[in-house]
Design a protein around this motif. Sequence first.
Motif, short mmCIF file in Angstrom:
data_model
loop_
_atom_site.label_atom_id
_atom_site.label_comp_id
_atom_site.label_asym_id
_atom_site.label_seq_id
_atom_site.Cartn_x
_atom_site.Cartn_y
_atom_site.Cartn_z
N PHE A 1 6.61 12.80 -1.53
CA PHE A 1 7.45 11.67 -1.16
C PHE A 1 6.58 10.47 -0.77
CE2 PHE A 1 10.26 9.16 1.54
CZ PHE A 1 11.43 9.18 0.81
N MET A 2 5.50 10.73 -0.02
CA MET A 2 4.59 9.65 0.37
C MET A 2 3.88 9.06 -0.86
SD MET A 2 3.02 10.80 4.05
CE MET A 2 2.09 12.13 3.37
N ILE A 3 3.46 9.92 -1.78
CA ILE A 3 2.82 9.43 -3.00
C ILE A 3 3.82 8.60 -3.82
CG2 ILE A 3 1.87 10.14 -5.23
CD1 ILE A 3 0.54 12.46 -3.80
N GLY A 4 5.05 9.10 -3.95
CA GLY A 4 6.08 8.36 -4.67
C GLY A 4 6.40 7.03 -4.00
N PHE A 5 6.43 7.02 -2.66
CA PHE A 5 6.66 5.78 -1.92
C PHE A 5 5.56 4.77 -2.21
CE2 PHE A 5 6.31 3.10 1.86
CZ PHE A 5 7.61 2.67 1.99
N ALA A 6 4.30 5.23 -2.21
CA ALA A 6 3.18 4.32 -2.49
C ALA A 6 3.25 3.79 -3.92
CB ALA A 6 1.86 5.05 -2.25
N ILE A 7 3.59 4.65 -4.87
CA ILE A 7 3.69 4.22 -6.28
C ILE A 7 4.80 3.18 -6.43
CG2 ILE A 7 4.37 4.99 -8.59
CD1 ILE A 7 2.91 7.63 -7.94
N LEU A 8 5.96 3.45 -5.83
CA LEU A 8 7.06 2.49 -5.93
C LEU A 8 6.73 1.18 -5.23
CD1 LEU A 8 10.13 4.81 -5.39
CD2 LEU A 8 9.47 3.65 -7.48
N TRP A 9 6.02 1.25 -4.14
CA TRP A 9 5.65 0.02 -3.42
C TRP A 9 4.71 -0.84 -4.26
CZ3 TRP A 9 0.93 -1.60 -1.09
CH2 TRP A 9 1.06 -2.74 -0.31
N VAL A 10 3.75 -0.20 -4.91
CA VAL A 10 2.83 -0.94 -5.78
C VAL A 10 3.59 -1.55 -6.96
CG1 VAL A 10 0.89 -0.69 -7.36
CG2 VAL A 10 0.78 0.32 -5.09
N MET A 11 4.52 -0.81 -7.52
CA MET A 11 5.25 -1.29 -8.69
C MET A 11 6.23 -2.41 -8.34
SD MET A 11 6.03 2.29 -10.67
CE MET A 11 7.25 1.54 -11.69
N ASN A 12 6.77 -2.42 -7.13
CA ASN A 12 7.82 -3.38 -6.77
C ASN A 12 7.38 -4.44 -5.77
OD1 ASN A 12 9.80 -2.07 -8.33
ND2 ASN A 12 10.09 -0.56 -6.72
N ARG A 13 6.09 -4.72 -5.69
CA ARG A 13 5.61 -5.71 -4.72
C ARG A 13 6.13 -7.10 -5.00
NH1 ARG A 13 -0.68 -5.18 -4.52
NH2 ARG A 13 -0.24 -5.35 -6.72
N THR A 14 6.39 -7.43 -6.24
CA THR A 14 6.81 -8.78 -6.58
C THR A 14 8.32 -8.99 -6.51
OG1 THR A 14 6.86 -8.18 -8.92
CG2 THR A 14 4.81 -9.13 -8.06
N GLU A 15 9.09 -7.93 -6.38
CA GLU A 15 10.54 -8.08 -6.31
C GLU A 15 10.96 -8.68 -4.98
OE1 GLU A 15 12.88 -4.71 -7.29
OE2 GLU A 15 11.76 -4.26 -9.10
#
Length: 158
Positions: free
Chosen positions: A31-45
Amino acid sequence: MVKQFLMNLLLSFIWVALTGTLYYSNFLFGFMIGFAILWVMNRTEEDQRYFTRVPKTIYLLFYFVYELIKANIQVAYDVITPKYFFKPGIVKYPMSARTDLEINLLSTVISLTPGTLILDISEDKKTLYIHVMYLKDKSSFIKQTKNGIEKRLLEILR
């Protein structure tokens, strides 16, 4: 926000499937790894609520567990010792919570803590009446509850 949460759960399950071990710790790590991946992918939203609410929710959970343990120790100590230390009282607590969901969650969390019990909610939904088993000072109890559990809960819900 729900989309990001579901995507985070999906990434967690993918992590568990790839590692082949179904343990809570492995799922939380995924879950923490997925959270980090999603955060990196959605930083510009523009909508970043998910990435601020998840850490606040975890912090609220740890704060509640700390308060729960502290209250349990206080009640257990009072039960074990021959002298009673409790000083019961009823507090009229002015709430900042306004919606039914906020009021319900706040009253539930307060009632789950040993030594406190919600007696009633006013008709205008602005005041909680709380029975407190260890009440030393009403104003300090109100201040502690307002700056503690209610503040953290409303940060997540609003």
